[in-house]
Design an enzyme around this catalytic site. Structure first.
Site, PDB file in Angstrom:
ATOM      1  N   PRO A  89      -8.003  -1.561  10.317  1.00  0.00           N
ATOM      2  CA  PRO A  89      -6.875  -0.772  10.812  1.00  0.00           C
ATOM      3  C   PRO A  89      -6.171  -1.418  12.002  1.00  0.00           C
ATOM      4  O   PRO A  89      -5.063  -1.055  12.358  1.00  0.00           O
ATOM      5  CB  PRO A  89      -7.526   0.562  11.219  1.00  0.00           C
ATOM      6  CG  PRO A  89      -8.824   0.597  10.515  1.00  0.00           C
ATOM      7  CD  PRO A  89      -9.279  -0.823  10.406  1.00  0.00           C
ATOM      8  N   GLU A 116     -18.551   0.466  11.824  1.00  0.00           N
ATOM      9  CA  GLU A 116     -17.396   0.585  12.728  1.00  0.00           C
ATOM     10  C   GLU A 116     -16.682  -0.754  12.892  1.00  0.00           C
ATOM     11  O   GLU A 116     -15.895  -0.929  13.817  1.00  0.00           O
ATOM     12  CB  GLU A 116     -17.865   1.114  14.082  1.00  0.00           C
ATOM     13  CG  GLU A 116     -18.416   2.538  14.011  1.00  0.00           C
ATOM     14  CD  GLU A 116     -17.482   3.464  13.261  1.00  0.00           C
ATOM     15  OE1 GLU A 116     -17.912   4.089  12.275  1.00  0.00           O
ATOM     16  OE2 GLU A 116     -16.290   3.542  13.625  1.00  0.00           O
ATOM     17  N   ARG A 154      -0.366 -10.252  -8.893  1.00  0.00           N
ATOM     18  CA  ARG A 154       0.890  -9.987  -9.603  1.00  0.00           C
ATOM     19  C   ARG A 154       1.916 -11.086  -9.381  1.00  0.00           C
ATOM     20  O   ARG A 154       2.851 -11.250 -10.162  1.00  0.00           O
ATOM     21  CB  ARG A 154       1.471  -8.650  -9.152  1.00  0.00           C
ATOM     22  CG  ARG A 154       0.630  -7.439  -9.557  1.00  0.00           C
ATOM     23  CD  ARG A 154       1.187  -6.161  -8.963  1.00  0.00           C
ATOM     24  NE  ARG A 154       2.537  -5.894  -9.425  1.00  0.00           N
ATOM     25  CZ  ARG A 154       2.823  -5.299 -10.579  1.00  0.00           C
ATOM     26  NH1 ARG A 154       1.849  -4.922 -11.389  1.00  0.00           N
ATOM     27  NH2 ARG A 154       4.070  -5.080 -10.940  1.00  0.00           N
ATOM     28  N   ASP A 169      10.720  -8.391  -9.967  1.00  0.00           N
ATOM     29  CA  ASP A 169      11.620  -9.027  -8.992  1.00  0.00           C
ATOM     30  C   ASP A 169      12.592  -8.004  -8.428  1.00  0.00           C
ATOM     31  O   ASP A 169      12.825  -7.940  -7.232  1.00  0.00           O
ATOM     32  CB  ASP A 169      12.424 -10.138  -9.677  1.00  0.00           C
ATOM     33  CG  ASP A 169      11.527 -11.351  -9.925  1.00  0.00           C
ATOM     34  OD1 ASP A 169      10.440 -11.386  -9.310  1.00  0.00           O
ATOM     35  OD2 ASP A 169      11.901 -12.204 -10.721  1.00  0.00           O
TER      36      ASP A 169
END
Ligand SMILES: CN(C)c1cccc(CNc2ccc(C(N)=O)cn2)c1
Length: 246
Positions: A89, A116, A154, A169
């Site tokens: 995060p 953690e 992808r 695209d």
């Protein structure tokens, strides 16, 4: 493309290696994936991978040595010099441009933290990029790592069917996707927009582009701030802005 993962739960990655577009990319040899478990690099009887944080506080941290040794094993296996990415995060927010930059690496090593997080000195000595999928906390970095694997796969040439890559695209050019419809033609009294039934390809292209512009303006105006518009897009935007009640 070569991707390695360092994780205490390597079997989780079967979700990307065994299914869908990513599964096919592995089968077709477009993507090579391997996982290394820090627990296999412990040397104590209890195979300890975590320890208490200095300074106290809740939870545990991942120990440096098992992680470091797992990352080094992955580096030795990777072709070329791998980019080591830590999912957390606290990382830089990932967007499609960030995915494209990750995909430009010959090899990626994705480090999935648990507990953690990890000792800061491991990040300083081994991690090239700390990356966050968004401002939320998961129980481990594996689901974030698998999202990165899917997004970069992808972009590998050949990974998407030819038709899909063309469509992809249009989305990746910084606009939200337009609405899509398939049979039935009328659902609970809601009909498919006539233009899509008419078969006029350029009218359909323009309609879809205008719908993408409208949706982006309504839901994510921030995406439009830094965007350079084509003349056609500016015309379509003007139409939207001059609509009654706009
Ligand atoms: C401080 N802490 C709880 C923590 C620190 C490091 C890793 C992890 C593993 N969990 C993750 C990983 C990434 C993301 C994300 N947003 O990309 C969300 N959660 C948790």
């Amino acid at each position: 493309m070569w991707i390695g993962a360092v994780s205490l739960f390597p079997e989780m990655f079967n979700a990307v290696t065994d299914y869908g577009i990513t599964g096919r990319a592995v089968r077709d040899g477009l993507l090579t994936f391997n996982a290394w478990n820090p627990r296999d690099f412990t040397h104590d009887r209890h195979r300890t991978v975590d320890d208490r944080p200095y300074g106290g506080g809740p939870g545990m941290l991942m120990k440096i040595q098992p992680l470091r040794d797992a990352i080094h094993a992955a580096r030795e296996s990777a072709p070329g010099k791998a980019c080591v990415v830590y999912l957390s995060p606290q990382g830089e927010r990932l967007d499609q441009a960030g995915v494209e930059s990750l995909a430009s690496n010959e090899s990626l090593i994705l480090v999935a933290g648990r507990y953690e997080g990890v000792d800061e000195r491991l990040i300083a000595s081994e991690v090239d990029r700390e990356v966050s999928l968004g401002d939320f906390v998961l129980s481990g970095g594996e689901l974030a790592a698998m999202s990165v694997i899917d997004a970069v796969t992808r972009l590998i040439p050949g990974a998407l069917g030819h038709a899909q890559s063309a469509e992809q695209d249009s989305f990746a050019d910084g606009l939200l996707d337009c609405p899509h419809y398939t049979r039935p033609e009328v659902y609970e009294g809601q009909a498919v927009p006539d233009v899509l039934l008419g078969g006029h390809h350029d009218q359909i292209r323009r309609w879809r582009l205008q719908q993408s512009l409208r949706r982006t303006l309504e839901r994510r105006p921030d995406l439009l701030e830094k965007r350079v518009f084509t003349e056609e897009e500016r015309q379509l935007l003007d139409e939207i802005l001059n609509e009654p009640g706009a």
